[in-house]
Design an enzyme around this catalytic site. Sequence first.
Site, PDB file in Angstrom:
ATOM      1  N   GLU A 211      -6.174   8.873 -15.616  1.00  9.11           N
ATOM      2  CA  GLU A 211      -6.932   9.194 -14.403  1.00  9.11           C
ATOM      3  C   GLU A 211      -6.399  10.431 -13.691  1.00  9.11           C
ATOM      4  OE1 GLU A 211      -8.271   5.723 -12.235  1.00  9.11           O
ATOM      5  OE2 GLU A 211      -8.689   6.961 -10.493  1.00  9.11           O
TER       6      GLU A 211
ATOM      7  N   SER B 284     -11.433   0.712  -5.764  1.00  7.93           N
ATOM      8  CA  SER B 284     -11.161   1.178  -7.125  1.00  7.93           C
ATOM      9  C   SER B 284     -12.374   1.236  -8.034  1.00  7.93           C
ATOM     10  CB  SER B 284     -10.091   0.312  -7.801  1.00  7.93           C
ATOM     11  OG  SER B 284      -8.885   0.493  -7.151  1.00  7.93           O
ATOM     12  N   SER B 285     -13.477   1.695  -7.485  1.00  6.45           N
ATOM     13  CA  SER B 285     -14.653   1.875  -8.340  1.00  6.45           C
ATOM     14  C   SER B 285     -14.344   2.878  -9.445  1.00  6.45           C
ATOM     15  CB  SER B 285     -15.838   2.359  -7.514  1.00  6.45           C
ATOM     16  OG  SER B 285     -15.527   3.573  -6.861  1.00  6.45           O
TER      17      SER B 285
ATOM     18  N   GLU C   8       0.842  -1.207   0.000  1.00 10.51           N
ATOM     19  CA  GLU C   8       0.000   0.000   0.000  1.00 10.51           C
ATOM     20  C   GLU C   8       0.869   1.245   0.000  1.00 10.51           C
ATOM     21  OE1 GLU C   8      -3.089  -0.141  -1.197  1.00 10.51           O
ATOM     22  OE2 GLU C   8      -3.596  -1.507   0.440  1.00 10.51           O
ATOM     23  N   HIS C   9       0.497   2.189  -0.862  1.00 11.52           N
ATOM     24  CA  HIS C   9       1.251   3.437  -1.031  1.00 11.52           C
ATOM     25  C   HIS C   9       2.692   3.162  -1.469  1.00 11.52           C
ATOM     26  CE1 HIS C   9      -1.909   6.149   0.399  1.00 11.52           C
ATOM     27  NE2 HIS C   9      -2.241   5.167   1.212  1.00 11.52           N
TER      28      HIS C   9
ATOM     29  N   SER D 240     -14.715   3.334  -1.471  1.00 14.01           N
ATOM     30  CA  SER D 240     -14.459   2.361  -0.405  1.00 14.01           C
ATOM     31  C   SER D 240     -13.077   1.740  -0.495  1.00 14.01           C
ATOM     32  CB  SER D 240     -15.491   1.231  -0.478  1.00 14.01           C
ATOM     33  OG  SER D 240     -16.775   1.745  -0.352  1.00 14.01           O
ATOM     34  N   GLY D 241     -12.240   2.281  -1.353  1.00 17.39           N
ATOM     35  CA  GLY D 241     -10.897   1.717  -1.483  1.00 17.39           C
ATOM     36  C   GLY D 241     -10.864   0.481  -2.356  1.00 17.39           C
TER      37      GLY D 241
ATOM     38  N   ASP E  69      -4.242   0.247  -9.670  1.00 18.97           N
ATOM     39  CA  ASP E  69      -5.670  -0.068  -9.844  1.00 18.97           C
ATOM     40  C   ASP E  69      -6.010  -0.338 -11.302  1.00 18.97           C
ATOM     41  OD1 ASP E  69      -5.435   0.764  -7.250  1.00 18.97           O
ATOM     42  OD2 ASP E  69      -6.491   2.664  -7.543  1.00 18.97           O
TER      43      ASP E  69
ATOM     44  N   TYR F 181      -3.665  12.332   0.335  1.00 17.16           N
ATOM     45  CA  TYR F 181      -3.011  11.368  -0.556  1.00 17.16           C
ATOM     46  C   TYR F 181      -1.866  12.057  -1.308  1.00 17.16           C
ATOM     47  CZ  TYR F 181      -2.458   7.835  -4.225  1.00 17.16           C
ATOM     48  OH  TYR F 181      -1.944   6.895  -5.091  1.00 17.16           O
TER      49      TYR F 181
END
Length: 403
Positions: free
Chosen positions: A160, A126-127, A32-33, A123-124, A171, A223
């Site tokens: 994006e 990746s929608s 993560e990150h 919600s984390g 993602d 972020y």
Amino acid sequence: MFEPLAEAFRERFDSEPTHASRAPGRVNLIGEHTDYNGLPVLPMALQREVRIVLVPREDGLVRLANTHAEFDAVEFEVGVAIEPGPPGHWGNYVKAPAQELARRFAIVRGFDGILASDVPVASGLSSSSALVNAVGLALAEINQVGLDALALGGLMADAERYTGTRGGGMDQAISMAARSGHAARIDFNPLRLRHVPVPEDWRFIVADTGVRAEKSGPAQATYNRRRAECEEAFEAVCAELARTRRLLRPPKGYQGLLRTVQDDEVLEAAKRSLDATLLKRFRHVVTENARVVEAQDLLYQADHGRFGTLMDASHGSLRTDYNVSSAELDELVALAKEGGASGARLTGAGFGGCIVALASTETVDDVLETLVAGYYEPRRMTDRLDQRLFLAVPSDGASYRAL
Ligand code: GLA
């Protein structure tokens, strides 16, 4: 699977849809990150996805409706400088791939379409990247761009950034190029992906805090700040290592640095050169990188227990060093562990959103029950519980086909 959408299309456009595009959300198992620092990640695609049925157009118009009442239809012309909507508007995730593809490939054709998604929003999971990918794949196919899945995923990551978040590339890459039954180790600069089978008796549980983490909203600034902190820390540590002659030329990003100098030595240099906050950020990045490398091996070896331990360590580091957890995320992680999970951690950017917990066929029911009794029932969040709490099924990446 596209029939209900096709019906909605007929109603709206009074014609028959000819094609379908779909792209899944993802859950990140560990790493993560790290992506925007050029370091590896280990996500898998979900069975939840964005679906679009459509008819390609001869002109450059894109008209896309959303079955979700909250989101009104978007309409714009494909081009190299598309006017964005207000920050956070879903239409920006539709315009993003259109502008990027127009800039790189001079695409000229749009489509009429209607979209549905069962990826929980903000919600984390990746929608937003699933949306970018479903639209991007459709436009790439309609205009015969001819990129393979991973290359298109890389392009969508660039696309994006149109929405204002300086995201990494995890993602979009996993959502484009995943393989069912597998997670994937993804590396960056250059983008590479290796499928890693998920053992059949492993169960990854996704549990949503219900606290929205809007990547295009308040979480965006934090972020982006984390990203800037990582860059600043990197420069300072490299300068320190150059001063002590451990580095003779500037390394290519974190990847180059960690390939040239051992983690221990890098962390020592960090202690000498960084303030307390930057040291924490830096330490997370370096240790998380090592966890990803180890986790990939453990997945191959089906070492459930050790993999879980790494997930726990990842969460600890995200909480105390990277400061992107929240009380709700910590609570879900603690409950999952109490229920017998081998490991649990926040997934995605953090600040809210979901956790992912590792259970086995034996422990999965207890973990689920503990989460329901300890988190969802006391908060009266048991309506539409399957939206908030579900098992992640490692699924295929995006696809486009004729109906
Ligand atoms: C978001 C970004 C990803 C990644 C994660 C954190 O999901 O879109 O690129 O940086 O946060 O790991």
